[in-house]
Each structure stands twice: as structure tokens, then as C-alpha cells.
Enzyme design. Structure first.
Site: not given
Length: 384
Positions: A359, A156
Site C-alpha cells: 500500500e 502480488w
């Protein structure tokens, strides 16, 4: 706070960025989404406006306009295209790490090109089993004379198909470490990932490192300090994501208002229906609240306050959650049109969902926020 924030952004050409988003970026967002890639000409458009290096102070080639201006810039980009904002986020993370912790040799090699957009950066942390858990990292770096040898499989990686330089996290015999790696180095294999829910144009990749040799100047900070460095780098990433979520909220609000002002139901415009008014009111309120939370984190960053880390977590958690809710309501308000590629609200929903994961997931933010609240029960953060 709002007046100071607006003034800071106006000082660094809010009008210019907003016009660029409206005239150049937003009209191409659906194209990037469908193609699952950007047109690389947009990289030059970003470079012409100083966007790739905006995270740095003026002395290092950045804009020097401050973190509030940076937040408004990332908000505007997020309003137009979350895929491009995601690319800008990971590039900013890599550039920030280089500028703060990189060797002089690495800065000399990469910084000018990264500021100019001639070399794009990406962030390589997530793995199949470890996720983003530093304690469980499987990627390794072994010292061999004046070089390091990297092994590992990263998943990813936003911008991984495009990136020229990779910020790589790996374990060493003394603990986690961070490396800035030339993506053209021997021993690196990249595989595009196209079947993703949102930010489809951000050119995600899987990246494998096999006997990848890098020089001693590639290490960012001391070996074993990877976790401390990651805290600072992830703070920049979360800050950008939070600002981008404000952009999604604003885009949802704009789309809903346009539709409610033009679509009739039962002989009345949608805007005259109370349940529609409630939807729009909630989106408008959450947009303002999310923006102010991001600005608070920005002011704390500009002040050099350690409280900015938690302020960013709060802003990211609230803004991402609110963006998903707003996009869901925007699709609902548009009815069948909202499920069509002819309207952007479906893309907003897919992109917003990604924001709750990247994040640091919403659940992780809840854990961090709750722990901080329990430690600091009666303390109030003063942003002035």
C-alpha cells in the site's frame, strides 16, 4: 482525542473483538502462516462480528461506528494475525470502491454479499514492470459495444486465491479506469504465490486476464478517473495497514513483557536489566505514538477533512517502520527462541517487513510527506 477514540471503539464492542482475537484468531495465526492459507471457517467468524462490512456506514450495511472504531478493530485483528488483517484490508478497499463509485447494478449484485463475507474482494493493481505506477500500467480495457474486454497480468494480489470479486486497474484510451470483476468470469487465470516472506496465510496470487469480458456495470466511476479513485481506495488500504502495524507493535510489546517477566539471566529477571528496559520502553512509546497518529487520521476522516490523506501517510510510515524495529527487538530479546516457530515474534518480524512495502512503500511515504511539508511549511492541522 484519546478519550473520544476509546469511547468510539467501546461503543462498537472493543471487548467482543479483543476476546475474539485472543480466543479464536491469535491461536490459529501460526497455523495459517505454516499452511500458507487460512481455514475458510474463519471467514464466517469474521462475518458473525460484522467485520467484512465494517468500512461502510450503517445505512449501507456497515457498523456506523466511525473510522476510529474501524482503526481499533483493524489494530486488534493485526495484533492477532496479520494475514487475516491483510485479507480484511483488500476486501475493505474493494467494498469501499463499490459503495462510493460503483453503479447501482454493481451495488445490487455485490454489496450485500460482500458485507456478509459471502463474496470476498481483492485489489489488483501491481504489475511486473509498472509496479503500482499508473502511468506505466500495461493491463488494458477496450470497449466493445456494451462490454469491456480486459487483458493484463497482475502480481502480488492479496487474497487472490480466495476472492470472488476483483477490483482491477487498467488503462483505456481515455486514461486509467477501475473495474469490479467477477473472479469466476471466463478469461481469468489464477496462480497461487506461496514463497513470500510474511503474511503467508493471506493467499496471494498472480492473476492473468485474457479476453475477459465484463458488462458496462463493472466499471467503477468514469473511464479515465482511475487515478483519482485509486487515491481514495489506497487511503483506506494505508489506513488499515497503519492500524494493523499498531497491532503488531502491541503484540511485540506483550510478548516482550511476558518474556522479560519470566526469563532470568545472571540471576535476575530480564526486566531488571537496563538495556532490556530500554527495548521495552521504546516499543511501548512507539506503540502509543503510532496509535495516536492512526486515531488522528481517523478523526480527520470522520470530519470529512482532506487532511486525512496525508495524516494516513504519516501514520503508515511511522507505524510500519516502528513495527519492524519492535519486531526486530522482540526477536533479539527472545534470543534463540525468537528464531523458532514455537514463538510468534519471528512471524511478527516477517509480517512487519511486508508492511513497509504494501500500500505504498516507506520510501514513497517519505516522498509524499516531504512534498506536503514543503507546500505547507507553517500550517498546523487541527483535528478538532
Amino acid at each position: 482525542m484519546a478519550v473520544r477514540a476509546e469511547a468510539a471503539f467501546d461503543a462498537w464492542s472493543r471487548e467482543r473483538i479483543g476476546a475474539f482475537v485472543d480466543e479464536v484468531l491469535a491461536p490459529r495465526a501460526a497455523e495459517f502462516d505454516r499452511a500458507a492459507r487460512i481455514d475458510t471457517s474463519i471467514v464466517g467468524e469474521f462475518a458473525a462480528r460484522g467485520l467484512w462490512g465494517a468500512v461502510l456506514p450503517a445505512a449501507e450495511g456497515g457498523t456506523g461506528a466511525g473510522m476510529t472504531a474501524l482503526a481499533r478493530t483493524h489494530e486488534e485483528i493485526g495484533r492477532g494475525c496479520s494475514s487475516m488483517r491483510s485479507l480484511l484490508t483488500v476486501h475493505s478497499m474493494a467494498l469501499y470502491a463499490l459503495d462510493r463509485w460503483g453503479t447501482d447494478a454493481a451495488k445490487s449484485r455485490w454489496r450485500a454479499d460482500m458485507v456478509a463475507g459471502a463474496a470476498l474482494g481483492a485489489f489488483c493493481l501491481t504489475e511486473e514492470e509498472a509496479g503500482s505506477d499508473f502511468a506505466a500500467l500495461q493491463a488494458s480495457a477496450r470497449r466493445d459495444g456494451d462490454e469491456w474486454i480486459l487483458h493484463g497480468h497482475k502480481l502480488w494480489v492479496t487474497g487472490g486465491q480466495l476472492a470472488d470479486v476483483l477490483l482491477v486497474f487498467a488503462r483505456t484510451e481515455v486514461g486509467p479506469a477501475v473495474f469490479l470483476v467477477d473472479a469466476a468470469s471466463p478469461g481469468i487465470r489464477r496462480t497461487p504465490v506461496t514463497s513470500i516472506t510474511g503474511t503467508r496465510g493471506s493467499q496471494v496470487a498472480e492473476i492473468v486476464f485474457e479476453d475477459c469480458r465484463v458488462g458496462a456495470d463493472a466499471i467503477i466511476g468514469p473511464a479515465g478517473m482511475g487515478l483519482a479513485i485509486a487515491t481514495g481506495v489506497l487511503d483506506i488500504g494505508r489506513f488499515s495497514v497503519a492500524a494493523g502495524c499498531v497491532g503488531i507493535l502491541q503484540a511485540c510489546l506483550n510478548a516482550c513483557v511476558r518474556h522479560a517477566n519470566s526469563r532470568q539471566q545472571g540471576g535476575s529477571l530480564l526486566r531488571e536489566h537496563q538495556l532490556v528496559q530500554q527495548m521495552i520502553s521504546t516499543i511501548a512509546t512507539n506503540t502509543r505514538a503510532a496509535r495516536l497518529l492512526v486515531w488522528q487520521a481517523a478523526q480527520l476522516k470522520d470530519a470529512g477533512s482532506p487532511d486525512t490523506i496525508m495524516a494516513t501517510c504519516v501514520a503508515k510510515q511511522f507505524a510500519a517502520t516502528a513495527a519492524v524495529a519492535a519486531a526486530n527487538d522482540a526477536v533479539q530479546l527472545h534470543g534463540a527462541r525468537g528464531c523458532s516457530d514455537d514463538y510468534p515474534v519471528g512471524r511478527y518480524l516477517r509480517d512487519a517487513k511486508v508492511m513497509e512495502i504494501i500500500e505504498g512503500s516507506t520510501q514513497l511515504q517519505h516522498v509524499l510527506i516531504a512534498a506536503d511539508a514543503c507546500r505547507n511549511q507553517a500550517r498546523v492541522v487541527d483535528v478538532d
